[in-house]
Design an enzyme around this catalytic site. Structure first.
Site, PDB file in Angstrom:
ATOM      1  N   ASP A  31       0.851  -1.187   0.000  1.00 27.07           N
ATOM      2  CA  ASP A  31       0.000   0.000   0.000  1.00 27.07           C
ATOM      3  C   ASP A  31       0.889   1.241   0.000  1.00 27.07           C
ATOM      4  O   ASP A  31       1.776   1.373   0.865  1.00 27.07           O
ATOM      5  CB  ASP A  31      -0.879  -0.015   1.243  1.00 27.07           C
ATOM      6  CG  ASP A  31      -1.899   1.118   1.266  1.00 27.07           C
ATOM      7  OD1 ASP A  31      -1.733   2.102   0.525  1.00 27.07           O
ATOM      8  OD2 ASP A  31      -2.857   1.016   2.064  1.00 27.07           O
ATOM      9  N   GLU A  83      29.222   7.892   7.103  1.00 27.21           N
ATOM     10  CA  GLU A  83      29.302   6.476   7.420  1.00 27.21           C
ATOM     11  C   GLU A  83      29.274   5.659   6.131  1.00 27.21           C
ATOM     12  O   GLU A  83      28.925   4.485   6.127  1.00 27.21           O
ATOM     13  CB  GLU A  83      28.197   6.045   8.377  1.00 27.21           C
ATOM     14  CG  GLU A  83      26.787   6.336   7.974  1.00 27.21           C
ATOM     15  CD  GLU A  83      25.778   5.826   8.999  1.00 27.21           C
ATOM     16  OE1 GLU A  83      25.545   4.606   9.038  1.00 27.21           O
ATOM     17  OE2 GLU A  83      25.253   6.658   9.754  1.00 27.21           O
ATOM     18  N   CYS A 120      25.121   8.439  12.411  1.00 24.98           N
ATOM     19  CA  CYS A 120      24.519   9.690  11.937  1.00 24.98           C
ATOM     20  C   CYS A 120      24.872  10.911  12.776  1.00 24.98           C
ATOM     21  O   CYS A 120      24.697  12.044  12.319  1.00 24.98           O
ATOM     22  CB  CYS A 120      22.996   9.536  11.884  1.00 24.98           C
ATOM     23  SG  CYS A 120      22.454   8.202  10.812  1.00 24.98           S
ATOM     24  N   THR A 163      13.741   3.750   2.980  1.00 22.61           N
ATOM     25  CA  THR A 163      14.208   4.986   3.626  1.00 22.61           C
ATOM     26  C   THR A 163      15.487   5.519   3.018  1.00 22.61           C
ATOM     27  O   THR A 163      16.047   6.498   3.508  1.00 22.61           O
ATOM     28  CB  THR A 163      14.434   4.763   5.132  1.00 22.61           C
ATOM     29  OG1 THR A 163      15.558   3.902   5.326  1.00 22.61           O
ATOM     30  CG2 THR A 163      13.205   4.160   5.799  1.00 22.61           C
ATOM     31  N   SER A 211      16.323  -0.557  17.222  1.00 22.79           N
ATOM     32  CA  SER A 211      16.879   0.719  16.793  1.00 22.79           C
ATOM     33  C   SER A 211      15.988   1.877  17.218  1.00 22.79           C
ATOM     34  O   SER A 211      16.471   2.920  17.669  1.00 22.79           O
ATOM     35  CB  SER A 211      17.066   0.726  15.272  1.00 22.79           C
ATOM     36  OG  SER A 211      17.693   1.912  14.846  1.00 22.79           O
ATOM     37  N   HIS A 244      17.238  14.430  14.478  1.00 23.05           N
ATOM     38  CA  HIS A 244      17.711  13.427  13.526  1.00 23.05           C
ATOM     39  C   HIS A 244      16.503  12.733  12.908  1.00 23.05           C
ATOM     40  O   HIS A 244      15.598  12.289  13.621  1.00 23.05           O
ATOM     41  CB  HIS A 244      18.605  12.413  14.230  1.00 23.05           C
ATOM     42  CG  HIS A 244      18.921  11.212  13.406  1.00 23.05           C
ATOM     43  ND1 HIS A 244      19.524  11.306  12.172  1.00 23.05           N
ATOM     44  CD2 HIS A 244      18.693   9.882  13.621  1.00 23.05           C
ATOM     45  CE1 HIS A 244      19.667  10.093  11.663  1.00 23.05           C
ATOM     46  NE2 HIS A 244      19.174   9.215  12.522  1.00 23.05           N
ATOM     47  N   LYS A 253       7.560   9.787  16.912  1.00 21.18           N
ATOM     48  CA  LYS A 253       7.710   9.069  18.178  1.00 21.18           C
ATOM     49  C   LYS A 253       8.573   9.862  19.155  1.00 21.18           C
ATOM     50  O   LYS A 253       8.264   9.951  20.350  1.00 21.18           O
ATOM     51  CB  LYS A 253       8.345   7.697  17.940  1.00 21.18           C
ATOM     52  CG  LYS A 253       7.516   6.755  17.075  1.00 21.18           C
ATOM     53  CD  LYS A 253       8.251   5.450  16.835  1.00 21.18           C
ATOM     54  CE  LYS A 253       7.501   4.522  15.906  1.00 21.18           C
ATOM     55  NZ  LYS A 253       6.253   4.022  16.492  1.00 21.18           N
ATOM     56  N   ASN A 328      16.577   9.379   3.935  1.00 23.98           N
ATOM     57  CA  ASN A 328      17.589   9.487   4.990  1.00 23.98           C
ATOM     58  C   ASN A 328      18.949   9.846   4.397  1.00 23.98           C
ATOM     59  O   ASN A 328      19.408   9.189   3.461  1.00 23.98           O
ATOM     60  CB  ASN A 328      17.674   8.152   5.744  1.00 23.98           C
ATOM     61  CG  ASN A 328      18.512   8.240   6.998  1.00 23.98           C
ATOM     62  OD1 ASN A 328      19.027   9.287   7.364  1.00 23.98           O
ATOM     63  ND2 ASN A 328      18.649   7.113   7.676  1.00 23.98           N
ATOM     64  N   SER A 364      23.501   5.739  15.684  1.00 27.07           N
ATOM     65  CA  SER A 364      23.397   4.376  16.189  1.00 27.07           C
ATOM     66  C   SER A 364      24.733   3.921  16.747  1.00 27.07           C
ATOM     67  O   SER A 364      25.793   4.376  16.348  1.00 27.07           O
ATOM     68  CB  SER A 364      22.950   3.434  15.070  1.00 27.07           C
ATOM     69  OG  SER A 364      21.638   3.731  14.667  1.00 27.07           O
TER      70      SER A 364
END
Length: 445
Positions: A31, A83, A120, A163, A211, A244, A253, A328, A364
């Site tokens: 979707d 990175e 990051c 992403t 993560s 970030h 979130k 990202n 991370s």
């Protein structure tokens, strides 16, 4: 005390675009709203076959220097955060300096060059390094260029594939900056984690659920640590909150948790408490599980309040505009969020001079940093000088077959040659391999 911060900024996006809802989703049998509403993404920027972290970094830095009327002698430091490096010894900054020396008179032999790695957050760490170098008086009157550049690619059919993104942000760090000054205070949250890593491999290994948890935990710790040195802060203290942004859904979130923390022991908490009850405190519960359950229920209710939704709409949503269209950019993502916020203010004729930003960086492995930035008087001129829309509009839209081909071309484990899908013009390009296996670059007029 003389202010130090970001004097000017530029971006360089990959020259290709992958349409997530209309090209990617149908091929995956999914979707389109999984991407547009779930992840909060409409497209990904992708590098053409002649682009990589060096070309994007050098192109961003070139435009930055030209626009500001700078020569190599004006720059005392070049730091690159990435990175996506392809050499374990030679830093990307040396390649970037070599590219720039093709188009400027003089050289960067006098400049300190380095490369930062901590997922990051390395872009913000490089920003901190340049700030400290100038604040210590070791710059001899010269400015620093900090570049965050990445090709944030995942293995084919990896859950993180949607992403993906590719681009660079170049920042000029100097005294008496025109864009934003940086706070002396910083807050950190750091722990030895294995949520996302690349152990001698190009594409990441990711524990997706963990993560998210680690990101939120480290950001909470960093905010608490920042408050311990800066004192109590209030949601109304900040015009925007650039975080970030691995994808906008992740920021949703983080934002409600940050707001919950910021309103604690404030008038806002009292007002909201009349609607949803008081914010739980640990000492009110017999065990951790009961406290966590109560805090989760409170947070869910908080996210539905009109007061929170208004704050999110005004303070967080404007930081996500560019990320929705490019995906990202790893080390550059929080710096794109800053640009998005300032562009929003300029487009809506908001006077930000003297206002503050609450900046939340994360890498991370894992570490988060919170600091604040004060918007300077000349911020609007700097932001309006960017050509972000032009870059986004001129990207070539990939078919899914073309996406597969160009992804293979950037896979270090595959020996694949792909025709250019765009024609380079006034930019640095990858130009093959040297005698020791090094990458070579040239400038195309």
């Amino acid at each position: 005390m003389t202010e130090v911060g970001i004097d000017a900024i530029e971006i360089r996006t990959g020259n290709l675009r992958l349409d997530l809802p209309n090209t990617f989703a149908p091929q995956k049998g999914e979707d389109p709203e999984k991407y547009t509403k779930g992840l909060g993404l409409t497209g990904s920027s992708f590098p053409d076959s002649y682009e990589d972290i060096v070309t994007m970094a050098a192109n961003a830095a070139h435009r930055l220097m030209e626009r500001k009327g700078l020569e190599p002698e004006d720059i005392g430091r070049i730091d690159v955060a990435t990175e996506s490096a392809f050499d374990n010894s030679k830093p990307v900054s040396t390649y970037v300096a070599g590219c720039l020396e093709q188009v400027f008179e003089g050289d960067f032999h006098h400049a300190n060059k380095g490369e930062r790695k901590f997922a990051c957050i390395a872009g913000t760490q490089s920003l901190d390094d340049a700030y400290n170098w100038i604040r210590a008086g070791r710059n001899r009157g010269r400015a620093a260029i900090v570049i965050a550049t990445d090709t944030a690619l995942y293995a084919r059919d990896d859950p993180g594939e949607a992403t993906q993104g590719a681009g660079a942000v170049a920042m000029l760090i100097d005294e008496e900056p025109d864009l934003v000054s940086l706070s002396l205070e910083q807050g950190y949250g750091s722990a030895d984690e294995t949520d996302f890593l690349k152990p001698n491999q190009q594409f990441p290994s990711v524990d997706g659920k963990r993560s998210v948890q680690v990101y939120l935990a480290r950001m909470r710790e960093a905010l608490e640590d920042y408050k311990s040195v800066a004192g109590d802060i209030h949601p109304d203290d900040f015009a925007y909150g650039p975080f970030h942004t691995p994808f906008p859904g992740m920021v949703r979130k983080a934002a409600v948790l940050a707001y919950r923390n910021l309103i604690r022991d404030t008038d806002i908490e009292d007002v909201i408490g009349e609607q949803i009850g008081e914010q739980p405190r640990r000492d009110e519960f017999a065990d951790d599980d009961a406290f966590v359950d109560a805090l989760t229920d409170y947070t869910d209710a908080l996210s539905e309040t009109e007061r929170y939704q208004h704050w999110y709409s005004a303070t967080i949503e404007p930081t996500l505009g560019i990320a929705r269209e490019v995906g990202n950019w790893y080390t550059a993502s929080v710096h794109l969020a800053r640009i998005s916020a300032l562009r929003h203010a300029a487009e809506n004729d908001i006077d930000l001079a003297g206002d503050r930003l609450l900046v939340g960086s994360y890498g991370s492995g894992a570490q988060a940093e919170i600091h604040t930035e004060t918007v300077q008087d000349n911020w609007r001129e700097e932001i309006e000088a960017l050509n972000v829309d032009e870059q986004l509009d001129r990207r070539y839209d990939l078919t899914f077959a073309e996406y597969e081909d160009v992804h293979d071309a950037h896979n270090h484990d595959m020996d694949t040659e792909t025709e250019e899908l765009t024609t380079p013009e006034s930019e640095f390009v990858f130009d093959g391999w040297g005698r020791m296996g090094e990458r070579k670059y040239r400038y195309v007029e």
